[in-house]
Design an enzyme around this catalytic site. Structure first.
Site, mmCIF file in Angstrom:
data_model
loop_
_atom_site.group_PDB
_atom_site.id
_atom_site.type_symbol
_atom_site.label_atom_id
_atom_site.label_comp_id
_atom_site.label_asym_id
_atom_site.label_seq_id
_atom_site.Cartn_x
_atom_site.Cartn_y
_atom_site.Cartn_z
ATOM 1 N N PHE A 1 0.403 49.805 -8.375
ATOM 2 C CA PHE A 1 0.424 49.520 -6.854
ATOM 3 C C PHE A 1 -0.921 49.244 -6.168
ATOM 4 O O PHE A 1 -1.854 50.045 -6.150
ATOM 5 C CB PHE A 1 1.222 50.693 -6.225
ATOM 6 C CG PHE A 1 1.516 50.365 -4.804
ATOM 7 C CD1 PHE A 1 2.636 49.339 -4.406
ATOM 8 C CD2 PHE A 1 0.769 50.820 -3.637
ATOM 9 C CE1 PHE A 1 2.762 49.267 -3.019
ATOM 10 C CE2 PHE A 1 0.877 50.311 -2.327
ATOM 11 C CZ PHE A 1 2.145 49.629 -1.984
ATOM 12 N N ASP B 1 -8.996 50.502 -8.446
ATOM 13 C CA ASP B 1 -8.461 50.852 -7.260
ATOM 14 C C ASP B 1 -8.237 52.426 -6.914
ATOM 15 O O ASP B 1 -7.498 53.143 -7.414
ATOM 16 C CB ASP B 1 -6.908 50.113 -7.097
ATOM 17 C CG ASP B 1 -6.341 50.297 -5.917
ATOM 18 O OD1 ASP B 1 -6.494 51.474 -5.175
ATOM 19 O OD2 ASP B 1 -5.265 49.601 -5.533
ATOM 20 N N LYS C 1 -6.835 54.808 2.420
ATOM 21 C CA LYS C 1 -6.293 56.187 2.716
ATOM 22 C C LYS C 1 -7.034 57.178 3.460
ATOM 23 O O LYS C 1 -7.139 57.440 4.424
ATOM 24 C CB LYS C 1 -5.446 56.628 1.536
ATOM 25 C CG LYS C 1 -4.376 55.583 1.075
ATOM 26 C CD LYS C 1 -3.396 56.365 0.142
ATOM 27 C CE LYS C 1 -2.010 55.518 0.195
ATOM 28 N NZ LYS C 1 -1.986 54.391 -0.675
HETATM 29 C C1 LIG Z 1 -1.498 52.925 -0.685
HETATM 30 C C2 LIG Z 1 -2.282 52.067 -1.882
HETATM 31 C C3 LIG Z 1 -2.816 50.803 -1.468
HETATM 32 C C4 LIG Z 1 -2.384 50.124 -0.195
HETATM 33 O O1 LIG Z 1 -2.873 50.597 0.801
HETATM 34 P P1 LIG Z 1 -2.454 50.233 2.277
HETATM 35 O O2 LIG Z 1 -3.398 50.782 3.176
HETATM 36 O O3 LIG Z 1 -1.288 50.671 2.405
HETATM 37 O O4 LIG Z 1 -2.579 48.577 2.362
HETATM 38 C C5 LIG Z 1 -3.256 50.150 -2.456
HETATM 39 N N1 LIG Z 1 -3.640 50.675 -3.614
HETATM 40 C C6 LIG Z 1 -3.268 52.048 -4.066
HETATM 41 C C7 LIG Z 1 -3.492 52.683 -5.262
HETATM 42 C C8 LIG Z 1 -2.365 52.808 -3.253
HETATM 43 O O5 LIG Z 1 -2.188 53.933 -3.319
#
Ligand SMILES: *Cc1c(COP(=O)(O)O)cnc(C)c1O
Length: 401
Positions: free
Chosen positions: A139, A224, A253
């Protein structure tokens, strides 16, 4: 009609229906507790989905926001912004990185990373090395590029044509990456631990092997760390558990422990690919949010919050494993630090709903995995309270055995 009910009714009228929302109307928060508009308190093991790592309304973050709000809310990136400079210095001093691009979310941080690796590849290898290898069930966000970066159909269906140039491999399978690398590959992008995909921890040595493959083939490695970064796993960044460093890392986050800010951290060698005019963001690293980021980073760097993530993470896992011995529908407890998942043989949606009714916030990801990502300041007593609620809910489940 209660206050909550009337807000919910209004909320269903004009707000976009992109979320299946639970019947909770948030009003205030302190530490690991969220209070709704009717005054009911909830023990928060969701933490805004791994955002409120320092608990709700950490006084030092709030003070930084209040102080900065009275001085300068926003200023264009046409100019130098001290709070942004300070946050970049902190991030570089404590990571592999040399430069930071600021944005407002995880998806945007990943967009920046994707643009960077393509541009670097074009500048150095010509225009047909554009493929990026990503993990199945990964994700990376909800923009067109980031939904293209995962193979999850539930996220991308209906929004095609997707961005070309992604190849998906099963997460944790190094042979699959070897078989997928070609003369067209320019980068590999992975979450060090998959969050939304179900708290999937790769096998020992996997990330090192990926790093080696990148080095052998001249590929950039993007981690990420939007969910796993900032103390969630017990270290400031999750890659630090594995003795490997990426070339690019994305954060968002918990970077300011509440306020929205994202960042792409990158090595100097690659940062040069994005020169003046190639990329930007109006709000990215603005004084207000960067000030909050500096305040949050200073607390993470003091260390006690990270230590608590380790000790309370171990305690939480042990407690959840005790439940596993009691209930046959629990198949596995896994996690690192305070990023913990519990895999079930049954759907978790009803459990999450019942927990909410009883004053506990958790969530369920990938259908059958309960996710526990409380603030990193959570106490043993709060974990015990959470376990008590969960145990009671589990004891009422009829599995038809
Ligand atoms: C939450 C998340 C995102 C997306 O972040 P947003 O601020 O909602 O755009 C991307 N990568 C990972 C691993 C995430 O948990």
């Amino acid at each position: 009609m209660s206050n909550s009910q009337s807000w919910i009714k209004r909320g269903l009228t004009h707000v976009a229906k992109t979320y299946g929302r639970y019947p909770l109307v948030a009003a205030s928060g302190e530490g690991c507790w969220l209070t709704d508009i009717d005054g009911k308190k909830y023990l928060d093991f969701l933490a805004g989905v791994a955002v409120n790592n320092l608990g709700h309304c950490h006084p030092e973050v709030v003070a930084a926001l209040q102080d900065q709000a009275g001085k300068l809310l926003h200023c264009s990136n046409f100019f130098h912004i001290p709070q942004q400079i300070e946050l970049a210095e902190i991030l570089c001093e404590h990571s592999f990185g040399d430069r930071v691009f600021f944005c407002n979310s995880g998806a945007e941080a990943n967009e920046a990373a994707l643009k960077l690796v393509r541009k670097y590849s074009l500048d150095n290898h010509g225009d047909d090395r554009i493929e990026i290898i990503t993990g199945k069930n990964s994700f990376h966000g909800r923009t067109i590029a980031t939904i293209s970066a995962t193979d999850q159909e539930k996220i991308s269906t209906g929004f095609g044509p997707l961005l070309p140039g992604f190849k998906y491999v099963p997460f944790g399978d190094i042979e699959a990456i070897k078989a997928t690398i070609s003369s067209k590959t320019c980068a590999i992008m992975l979450e060090p631990i998959q969050g939304e995909g179900g708290i999937n921890i790769p096998p020992e040595g996997y990330l090192q092997a990926v790093r080696e493959l990148c080095d052998q083939n001249g590929l950039l490695l993007i981690f990420d760390e939007v969910q796993v970064g900032l103390g969630r796993t017990g270290k400031l960044f999750a890659y630090q558990h594995d003795g490997v460093e990426p070339d690019v890392m994305t954060l968002a986050k918990a970077l300011a422990a509440g306020p929205p800010i994202g960042a792409m951290v990158v090595r100097e060698k690659y940062a040069t690919a994005l020169g003046p005019g190639t990329h930007g963001s109006t709000f990215g690293g603005n004084p207000l949010l960067a000030a909050a980021g500096v305040a949050a980073m200073k607390i993470y760097l003091k260390g006690s919050v990270l230590k608590n993530s380790v000790t309370m993470g171990d305690y939480l896992k042990a407690k959840l494993e005790q439940l596993q011995t009691k209930y046959t529908f629990i198949t596995q407890v896994r996690g690192r630090g305070l990023m913990v998942g519990m895999e079930l043989t049954i759907e978790g949606g009803e459990i999450v709903k019942t927990a909410l009714e009883r004053g506990l916030l958790i969530n369920c990801t990938a259908g059958k995995i309960l996710r526990f990502v409380p603030p990193l300041i959570v106490t043993q007593q709060e974990i015990d309270q959470m376990i008590e609620i969960l145990d009671k809910i589990f004891s009422e489940i009829r599995t038809g055995e």
